[in-house]
Scaffold this active site. Sequence first.
Site, PDB file in Angstrom:
ATOM      1  N   ARG A 203      11.201 -43.952  70.611  1.00 48.68           N
ATOM      2  CA  ARG A 203      11.134 -45.406  70.399  1.00 48.68           C
ATOM      3  C   ARG A 203       9.823 -45.957  70.960  1.00 48.68           C
ATOM      4  O   ARG A 203       9.366 -45.523  72.021  1.00 48.68           O
ATOM      5  CB  ARG A 203      12.315 -46.112  71.066  1.00 48.68           C
ATOM      6  CG  ARG A 203      13.577 -45.742  70.318  1.00 48.68           C
ATOM      7  CD  ARG A 203      14.740 -46.617  70.655  1.00 48.68           C
ATOM      8  NE  ARG A 203      15.939 -46.007  70.100  1.00 48.68           N
ATOM      9  CZ  ARG A 203      17.151 -46.420  70.313  1.00 48.68           C
ATOM     10  NH1 ARG A 203      17.366 -47.459  71.078  1.00 48.68           N
ATOM     11  NH2 ARG A 203      18.189 -45.796  69.767  1.00 48.68           N
ATOM     12  N   GLN A 217      19.643 -37.867  72.225  1.00 51.23           N
ATOM     13  CA  GLN A 217      20.955 -38.419  71.843  1.00 51.23           C
ATOM     14  C   GLN A 217      21.829 -37.297  71.296  1.00 51.23           C
ATOM     15  O   GLN A 217      21.329 -36.284  70.822  1.00 51.23           O
ATOM     16  CB  GLN A 217      20.794 -39.484  70.739  1.00 51.23           C
ATOM     17  CG  GLN A 217      20.282 -40.822  71.237  1.00 51.23           C
ATOM     18  CD  GLN A 217      20.380 -41.913  70.183  1.00 51.23           C
ATOM     19  OE1 GLN A 217      20.533 -41.647  69.004  1.00 51.23           O
ATOM     20  NE2 GLN A 217      20.295 -43.151  70.623  1.00 51.23           N
ATOM     21  N   ALA A 314      32.014 -42.849  64.215  1.00 55.08           N
ATOM     22  CA  ALA A 314      30.723 -42.265  64.585  1.00 55.08           C
ATOM     23  C   ALA A 314      30.342 -42.793  65.957  1.00 55.08           C
ATOM     24  O   ALA A 314      30.773 -43.881  66.351  1.00 55.08           O
ATOM     25  CB  ALA A 314      29.666 -42.649  63.562  1.00 55.08           C
TER      26      ALA A 314
HETATM   27  C1  FA5 Z   1      21.965 -46.198  68.628  1.00 58.97           C
HETATM   28  O1  FA5 Z   1      20.932 -45.554  68.726  1.00 58.97           O
HETATM   29  C2  FA5 Z   1      22.988 -45.968  67.567  1.00 58.97           C
HETATM   30  N1  FA5 Z   1      22.473 -45.027  66.623  1.00 58.97           N
HETATM   31  C3  FA5 Z   1      24.282 -45.457  68.193  1.00 58.97           C
HETATM   32  C4  FA5 Z   1      25.427 -45.429  67.251  1.00 58.97           C
HETATM   33  C5  FA5 Z   1      25.711 -44.277  66.563  1.00 58.97           C
HETATM   34  C6  FA5 Z   1      26.215 -46.575  67.048  1.00 58.97           C
HETATM   35  C7  FA5 Z   1      26.796 -44.211  65.692  1.00 58.97           C
HETATM   36  C8  FA5 Z   1      27.267 -46.523  66.190  1.00 58.97           C
HETATM   37  C9  FA5 Z   1      27.589 -45.371  65.517  1.00 58.97           C
HETATM   38  P1  FA5 Z   1      21.517 -47.515  70.829  1.00 58.97           P
HETATM   39  O2  FA5 Z   1      20.145 -47.976  70.463  1.00 58.97           O
HETATM   40  O3  FA5 Z   1      22.343 -48.465  71.595  1.00 58.97           O
HETATM   41  O4  FA5 Z   1      22.353 -47.136  69.529  1.00 58.97           O
HETATM   42  O5  FA5 Z   1      21.365 -46.148  71.638  1.00 58.97           O
HETATM   43  C10 FA5 Z   1      22.491 -45.367  71.972  1.00 58.97           C
HETATM   44  C11 FA5 Z   1      22.390 -44.859  73.410  1.00 58.97           C
HETATM   45  O6  FA5 Z   1      21.125 -44.204  73.583  1.00 58.97           O
HETATM   46  C12 FA5 Z   1      22.373 -45.968  74.444  1.00 58.97           C
HETATM   47  O7  FA5 Z   1      23.696 -46.308  74.784  1.00 58.97           O
HETATM   48  C13 FA5 Z   1      21.662 -45.335  75.595  1.00 58.97           C
HETATM   49  O8  FA5 Z   1      22.532 -44.504  76.331  1.00 58.97           O
HETATM   50  C14 FA5 Z   1      20.645 -44.451  74.899  1.00 58.97           C
HETATM   51  N2  FA5 Z   1      19.330 -45.072  74.823  1.00 58.97           N
HETATM   52  C15 FA5 Z   1      18.923 -46.047  74.003  1.00 58.97           C
HETATM   53  N3  FA5 Z   1      17.632 -46.349  74.203  1.00 58.97           N
HETATM   54  C16 FA5 Z   1      17.191 -45.543  75.182  1.00 58.97           C
HETATM   55  C17 FA5 Z   1      15.927 -45.335  75.829  1.00 58.97           C
HETATM   56  N4  FA5 Z   1      14.860 -46.043  75.502  1.00 58.97           N
HETATM   57  N5  FA5 Z   1      15.853 -44.413  76.803  1.00 58.97           N
HETATM   58  C18 FA5 Z   1      16.946 -43.679  77.134  1.00 58.97           C
HETATM   59  N6  FA5 Z   1      18.153 -43.787  76.548  1.00 58.97           N
HETATM   60  C19 FA5 Z   1      18.282 -44.714  75.596  1.00 58.97           C
END
Ligand code: FA5
Length: 349
Positions: A203, A217, A314
């Site tokens: 990101r 992830q 999911a």
């Molecule tokens: C997602 O990325 C969605 N794809 C998740 C999802 C999948 C929702 C399937 C519904 C169904 P999000 O941006 O919130 O969502 O990231 C998911 C997790 O990744 C967060 O809860 C956190 O634990 C981790 N995460 C997100 N951004 C960061 C970051 N910059 N650094 C470390 N961990 C992170």
Amino acid sequence: MIDKLSQLKTVAETELNAVTDTRRLEEWRVRYLGKKSAIMQALRELSSLSLEERRKAGALANEVKDAFESSYKQKLEGIKQAELELATAAKALDVTLPGQPESLGRLHPTTQAMREVCQVFTSLGFETVEGPEVEWDYYNFEALNIPKGHPARDMWATLWVDFADPEKQRSMLMRTHTSPMQIRTMEKRRPPVRLIMPGKTYRYEATDVRHEWMFHQVEGLAIDKNITMADLKGTLFEFARRMFGADRKARFRCDYFPFVEPGVEVAIDCFICKGQGCRLCSGSGWIEILGAGMVHPDVLRRMDCDPAVYSGFAFGMGVERIPMLRYGIEDIRHFYGNDLRFLKQFWGF
Ligand code: FA5
């Protein structure tokens, strides 16, 4: 002159015997064989002598010069040999000394956590699949109900790859989450499926104690007939219980992701402040570890699954957050700082 030459020979030879290194040998050579040396002086003076004296003194001067030259060569050889022996002895291998231990590589705490997450889900009947880190916009966004210009794109600050496919009008990016794997995998599979898809994600965002620009992830996807929110909740609570223990609290709350309906986020109580609120949890007492929800009907259709027949859940979890919660790591940036003092703490696990 004959007397002078004999005396010179004796003195030079005595001095040469005392020489033990190349520097002093060079000084000796300049003194006794150099242009201004006594022997060269004597050779130059021969012409001023009578014929009889010149013959005797000339023969002796040449004899002394030859003797000096050969003694010099002999001494030089001797010194070089001695120096070589000394150097060899200094570098000699002492086979009786104990060996230097090899430092072996160990598993990174993220790899350990990733394997553990996969093991938990494998034991719950999930299969592991991996996919590309460089992804098309279609899989990362469009197929997940996030078309171009959709405001939800702002939820995932994107690193774009300088490569576009003009024919198909596609653009490339570093995947911002593992969710594109839901679509990729379902192009080849039919329900029932229970899958987990681990990997790196990227990101374009500033780092802080909870956020890295590259992190990991694990995506989960289950599609079958009669899958409900209760299955999602049961699976995730069981996962939280196995990873963090029965006494840690897990919180389920509504959240929005365009590819699920309804959407939730799961958080675990902050290990540092035990729910009181601190810098790591931004005062909330909770640390979010995953987003989840029921697969959106439009996404199911794109997977060629009829939403009237099939349903699914999911989830996508942040892997680094797991060792952070477990071991009380207060800053995610320690993970990829390559500081062995940090990494060595996880060698025993
Ligand atoms: C997602 O990325 C969605 N794809 C998740 C999802 C999948 C929702 C399937 C519904 C169904 P999000 O941006 O919130 O969502 O990231 C998911 C997790 O990744 C967060 O809860 C956190 O634990 C981790 N995460 C997100 N951004 C960061 C970051 N910059 N650094 C470390 N961990 C992170």
